[in-house]
Scaffold this active site. Sequence first.
Site, PDB file in Angstrom:
ATOM      1  N   ASP A 170       6.169  16.822   5.477  1.00 41.68           N
ATOM      2  CA  ASP A 170       5.734  15.430   5.304  1.00 41.68           C
ATOM      3  C   ASP A 170       6.134  14.869   3.947  1.00 41.68           C
ATOM      4  O   ASP A 170       6.608  13.730   3.850  1.00 41.68           O
ATOM      5  CB  ASP A 170       4.205  15.322   5.431  1.00 41.68           C
ATOM      6  CG  ASP A 170       3.723  15.505   6.861  1.00 41.68           C
ATOM      7  OD1 ASP A 170       4.486  15.198   7.795  1.00 41.68           O
ATOM      8  OD2 ASP A 170       2.571  15.941   7.042  1.00 41.68           O
ATOM      9  N   THR A 171       5.920  15.654   2.901  1.00 40.26           N
ATOM     10  CA  THR A 171       6.136  15.158   1.548  1.00 40.26           C
ATOM     11  C   THR A 171       7.609  15.017   1.180  1.00 40.26           C
ATOM     12  O   THR A 171       7.932  14.426   0.149  1.00 40.26           O
ATOM     13  CB  THR A 171       5.444  16.081   0.527  1.00 40.26           C
ATOM     14  OG1 THR A 171       5.845  17.440   0.765  1.00 40.26           O
ATOM     15  CG2 THR A 171       3.926  15.989   0.659  1.00 40.26           C
ATOM     16  N   SER A 207     -24.024  38.450  21.450  1.00 38.83           N
ATOM     17  CA  SER A 207     -25.354  38.952  21.810  1.00 38.83           C
ATOM     18  C   SER A 207     -26.369  37.816  21.864  1.00 38.83           C
ATOM     19  O   SER A 207     -26.164  36.748  21.267  1.00 38.83           O
ATOM     20  CB  SER A 207     -25.811  39.987  20.779  1.00 38.83           C
ATOM     21  OG  SER A 207     -26.076  39.355  19.531  1.00 38.83           O
ATOM     22  N   HIS A 250       5.049  14.316  13.516  1.00 34.62           N
ATOM     23  CA  HIS A 250       3.743  13.939  12.970  1.00 34.62           C
ATOM     24  C   HIS A 250       3.884  12.522  12.435  1.00 34.62           C
ATOM     25  O   HIS A 250       4.933  12.147  11.916  1.00 34.62           O
ATOM     26  CB  HIS A 250       3.342  14.920  11.864  1.00 34.62           C
ATOM     27  CG  HIS A 250       2.063  14.602  11.168  1.00 34.62           C
ATOM     28  ND1 HIS A 250       0.930  14.192  11.831  1.00 34.62           N
ATOM     29  CD2 HIS A 250       1.718  14.647   9.846  1.00 34.62           C
ATOM     30  CE1 HIS A 250      -0.050  14.007  10.961  1.00 34.62           C
ATOM     31  NE2 HIS A 250       0.416  14.272   9.748  1.00 34.62           N
ATOM     32  N   SER A 301      18.237  28.718   5.420  1.00 41.05           N
ATOM     33  CA  SER A 301      18.159  28.731   6.886  1.00 41.05           C
ATOM     34  C   SER A 301      19.504  28.489   7.556  1.00 41.05           C
ATOM     35  O   SER A 301      19.624  28.644   8.770  1.00 41.05           O
ATOM     36  CB  SER A 301      17.160  27.671   7.360  1.00 41.05           C
ATOM     37  OG  SER A 301      15.862  27.965   6.905  1.00 41.05           O
TER      38      SER A 301
END
Length: 337
Positions: free
Chosen positions: A84-85, A253, A109, A54
């Site tokens: 996270d890990t 429907s 998070h 990246s």
Amino acid sequence: MAVEMFYDADADLSIIQGRKVAVIGYGSQGHAHSLSLRDSGVEVKVGLKEGSKSRDKVTEQGLDVDTPAEVAKWADVIMLLAPDTAQAEIFTKDIEPNLEDGNALFFGHGLNIHFGLIKPPANVTIGMVAPKGPGHLVRRQFVDGKGVPCLIAVDQDPKGEGQALALSYAAAIGGARAGVIKTTFKDETETDLFGEQAVLCGGTEELVKTGFDVMVEAGYEPELAYFEVLHELKLIVDLMYEGGIARMNYSVSDTAEFGGYLSGPRVIDADTKKRMQDILKDIQDGTFVKRLVANVEGGNKELEGLRKQNAEHPIEVTGKKLRDLMSWVDRPITETA
């Protein structure tokens, strides 16, 4: 108790504009945060390990990039957006040695803080800014002059500035244009994990696979089963996303609505609810996170085994064949690599 909501008028953008922000990670959320912070007048550097694929993308988009340790040393606000890990190791190796009194460490998070996998020093502000949408949507809404709602939380606030700083950060990525909700690390983490496991990922996946199995075992063609339980799921979810369950029932429907009312409770009954409560308990008491950590420490062997088992389900074979007929469907990387 009603949630606390904040908007642009409640946020002081100059707070984050006066800080140096390191964003560690350049995935879905990392690129959206970095670019939007920059466009809001914030000094930003991106932290990526040497050799990261990246890095070229970061420089092409006009941002400075360095190692996580170097950007942590430079910044006074660090947003950790790695998986996270991977976060605990990055914190121990690259961030903790470079933290100074008055720095702020933010997360997208709350898992690592809430479950004690990261234990920051007491003189550092610990906060969270969590957009409730994928990074590409966060960035697109920002560019369009809009925003994606965000959650903010403060877990540690030695200088009493945590909420104002988190709100300023949220405003800089467009969140306060839509609305910012105040929560806690505990509530964000536990609700996020429960939603993923019991409904969005685990629950939905097993419901779809079981529905497929029931029809195929009853003698119906796998292609018909795939269309009915997986392909058409998007139509229903899109309606719920746009206007809730009522919008979905209004749009289908009368036959589908009536049948859903009769049969839905037979599929998801009191026993299912009890098992969902057990899942929530495993999240709350740390049972799930212990297993997650054990998997990582064991070289991801359990996860890889579950992935292999899941990939071999007949619905995957049928689905790939049918998606070859759908020119309008963007092919996933798992089918184009």
